[in-house]
Enzyme design. Sequence first.
Site, PDB file in Angstrom:
ATOM      1  N   HIS A 242      37.316 -43.714   6.983  1.00 37.55           N
ATOM      2  CA  HIS A 242      37.399 -44.036   5.550  1.00 37.55           C
ATOM      3  C   HIS A 242      38.829 -43.975   4.984  1.00 37.55           C
ATOM      4  O   HIS A 242      39.388 -44.986   4.592  1.00 37.55           O
ATOM      5  CB  HIS A 242      36.533 -43.052   4.758  1.00 37.55           C
ATOM      6  CG  HIS A 242      35.101 -42.986   5.183  1.00 37.55           C
ATOM      7  ND1 HIS A 242      34.197 -44.001   4.982  1.00 37.55           N
ATOM      8  CD2 HIS A 242      34.409 -41.997   5.814  1.00 37.55           C
ATOM      9  CE1 HIS A 242      33.012 -43.650   5.453  1.00 37.55           C
ATOM     10  NE2 HIS A 242      33.118 -42.442   5.958  1.00 37.55           N
TER      11      HIS A 242
HETATM   12  O1  RIB Z   1      32.537 -40.847   1.731  1.00 34.00           O
HETATM   13  C1  RIB Z   1      33.707 -40.708   2.502  1.00 34.00           C
HETATM   14  C2  RIB Z   1      34.700 -39.862   1.800  1.00 34.00           C
HETATM   15  O2  RIB Z   1      34.165 -38.556   1.609  1.00 34.00           O
HETATM   16  C3  RIB Z   1      35.993 -39.647   2.615  1.00 34.00           C
HETATM   17  O3  RIB Z   1      37.063 -39.481   1.728  1.00 34.00           O
HETATM   18  C4  RIB Z   1      35.727 -38.368   3.358  1.00 34.00           C
HETATM   19  O4  RIB Z   1      36.917 -37.649   3.663  1.00 34.00           O
HETATM   20  C5  RIB Z   1      34.928 -37.602   2.340  1.00 34.00           C
HETATM   21  O5  RIB Z   1      35.864 -36.985   1.447  1.00 34.00           O
END
Ligand code: RIB
Length: 313
Positions: A242
């Site tokens: 992500h």
């Molecule tokens: O949903 C993904 C996000 O949530 C990313 O930033 C991961 O690190 C968590 O913080």
Amino acid sequence: MSALSIIIDTDPGQDDAIALLLAAASPELELLGVTTVAGNVPLALTTLNACKVMELAGRRDVPICAGADRPLDVPLVTAEHVHGDTGLNGVQLPEPTLAVDPRHAVDFIIQTLREREAGTVTLCPLGPLTNIALALRQAPDIAPRIRRIVLMGGGFFEGGNVTPAAEFNFYVDPRAAHEVFTSGVPITMAPLDVTHEALTTAARIEAIRAIGNRVGPVVAAWMEFFERYDEEKYGQDGGPLHDPCVIAWLLRPALFSGRDCNVRIETASELTRGMSVVDWWAVTGLPANAQVLRHVDSDGFFALLTERLSRLG
Ligand code: RIB
Ligand code: CA
């Protein structure tokens, strides 16, 4: 071309950690500071983890400021089931020797934006948006001084990852997300729709493991730990990476595609708390308030990430 000045606000988290390494390895970016927030794990751990990662990156020059230890108006929800009890499970990094900056993250963000030329600082939130919302509340004058907010959060076609409707960062602090998206600050949003295309396949992990420096095996171990949860959940080869999508967009925006949309955040409903309501088809007639990224060239993304990680020790 002068470097782009950024502040990364983060809740490390393995994917946050990889985003920090990518930024630290990229001379196109002037990393003014790292601010931490409670999210994947509590604040004390996200701050400790940020120190460990910046030391691993060899970037002791970057101030690390701790911020909010809870969301604006709801109890903290964390994600140890995804990231492990330390938040950086997968590899044991040494205790950091660098010291946390005594300034609160919110004060650091406000001070930096007031001191730097208006329109030159980009904020890169990778976790819940609590610090950003608090800074905007405390100092409304900073809003027009922010060049852009480039964040990981939300989801639309992909739904949610912590509830069927909501992505984790927006779920943890929906009020903060609402205040950021109604702030008038230019926003680029990297939602699950785009991050779910950036999959840590076995071949990509092996390429990173084989880089030949200390960082390669560490990042590969983080990816293997982090993906185990998502591989089973989504039944595919690899998990979504992500947060590094935010930094990669700054470095190579052409790797991504999307469109300007109106985005609103659900704050009232328990069922859909934190949902990002993205008007992708422009049916509301409401003005666009965010550039929403939808697709990424995943081979190009991992080639960039692997090459930049190879520049570290
Ligand atoms: O949903 C993904 C996000 O949530 C990313 O930033 C991961 O690190 C968590 O913080
Ligand atoms: Ca994060």
